[in-house]
Design a protein around this motif. Structure first.
Motif, PDB file in Angstrom:
ATOM      1  N   THR A 181       0.834  -1.204   0.000  1.00  0.00           N
ATOM      2  CA  THR A 181       0.000   0.000   0.000  1.00  0.00           C
ATOM      3  C   THR A 181       0.866   1.251   0.000  1.00  0.00           C
ATOM      4  O   THR A 181       0.602   2.202  -0.738  1.00  0.00           O
ATOM      5  N   GLU A 182       1.906   1.252   0.822  1.00  0.00           N
ATOM      6  CA  GLU A 182       2.786   2.415   0.929  1.00  0.00           C
ATOM      7  C   GLU A 182       3.499   2.702  -0.394  1.00  0.00           C
ATOM      8  O   GLU A 182       3.706   3.846  -0.755  1.00  0.00           O
ATOM      9  N   LEU A 183       3.843   1.664  -1.123  1.00  0.00           N
ATOM     10  CA  LEU A 183       4.507   1.856  -2.414  1.00  0.00           C
ATOM     11  C   LEU A 183       3.547   2.321  -3.500  1.00  0.00           C
ATOM     12  O   LEU A 183       3.880   3.193  -4.294  1.00  0.00           O
ATOM     13  N   ASN A 184       2.360   1.729  -3.542  1.00  0.00           N
ATOM     14  CA  ASN A 184       1.438   1.990  -4.647  1.00  0.00           C
ATOM     15  C   ASN A 184       0.443   3.115  -4.387  1.00  0.00           C
ATOM     16  O   ASN A 184       0.149   3.897  -5.286  1.00  0.00           O
ATOM     17  N   HIS A 185      -0.117   3.166  -3.194  1.00  0.00           N
ATOM     18  CA  HIS A 185      -1.154   4.155  -2.871  1.00  0.00           C
ATOM     19  C   HIS A 185      -1.016   4.583  -1.411  1.00  0.00           C
ATOM     20  O   HIS A 185      -1.840   4.205  -0.574  1.00  0.00           O
ATOM     21  N   PRO A 186       0.018   5.375  -1.076  1.00  0.00           N
ATOM     22  CA  PRO A 186       0.209   5.750   0.325  1.00  0.00           C
ATOM     23  C   PRO A 186      -0.978   6.542   0.871  1.00  0.00           C
ATOM     24  O   PRO A 186      -1.548   7.374   0.182  1.00  0.00           O
ATOM     25  N   ARG A 187      -1.348   6.234   2.113  1.00  0.00           N
ATOM     26  CA  ARG A 187      -2.492   6.861   2.766  1.00  0.00           C
ATOM     27  C   ARG A 187      -2.060   7.391   4.118  1.00  0.00           C
ATOM     28  O   ARG A 187      -1.183   6.841   4.754  1.00  0.00           O
TER      29      ARG A 187
END
Length: 125
Positions: free
Chosen positions: A38-44
């Motif tokens: 998630t952090e690599l592709n779509h960080p939230r």
């Protein structure tokens, strides 16, 4: 190879991510894999900021998002909140802005704010 520290649990695992494949190593629990991807592709991130208050004992009210939002939307969300003014009294957990920028995240007060007149009355009692 990209490295990061997982914040999903108290372990604080040092993760290594192979960028072309997305393979994650260094995690002690399965949450590390999900976190790294998630952090690599779509960080939230959870949005935390303040809004203006009228009639309160303080001029600003701390607020936060109820869920994490895409990192790219943090600045636009803060800019939207910049124009919001709430009137005291406000209760902690009260929704200040519903569905901010269509993200599904509500912006809520993180503390209660009494009216300036209520503070004065309590002091005189």
């Amino acid at each position: 190879m990209k490295e990061m520290i997982c914040v999903e649990c108290p372990n604080g695992c040092r993760l290594q991510i192979e960028e072309p494949t997305g393979k994650v190593s260094g995690n002690k629990c399965p949450r590390g894999i999900t976190y790294a991807q998630t952090e690599l592709n779509h960080p939230r991130r959870i949005l935390t900021t303040t809004v203006t208050v009228t009639g309160g004992i303080y001029p600003r009210l701390p607020v936060k998002s109820t869920i994490s939002i895409n990192r790219e939307l943090l600045l636009p969300a803060v800019q939207e909140l910049r124009w919001i003014t709430v009137a005291a009294p406000v209760q902690a957990g009260q929704i200040i802005l519903e569905n901010a920028l269509g993200t599904g995240a509500d912006i809520v007060a993180t503390r209660s704010m009494v009216c300036h007149s209520q503070q004065t009355e309590a002091t005189l009692s």
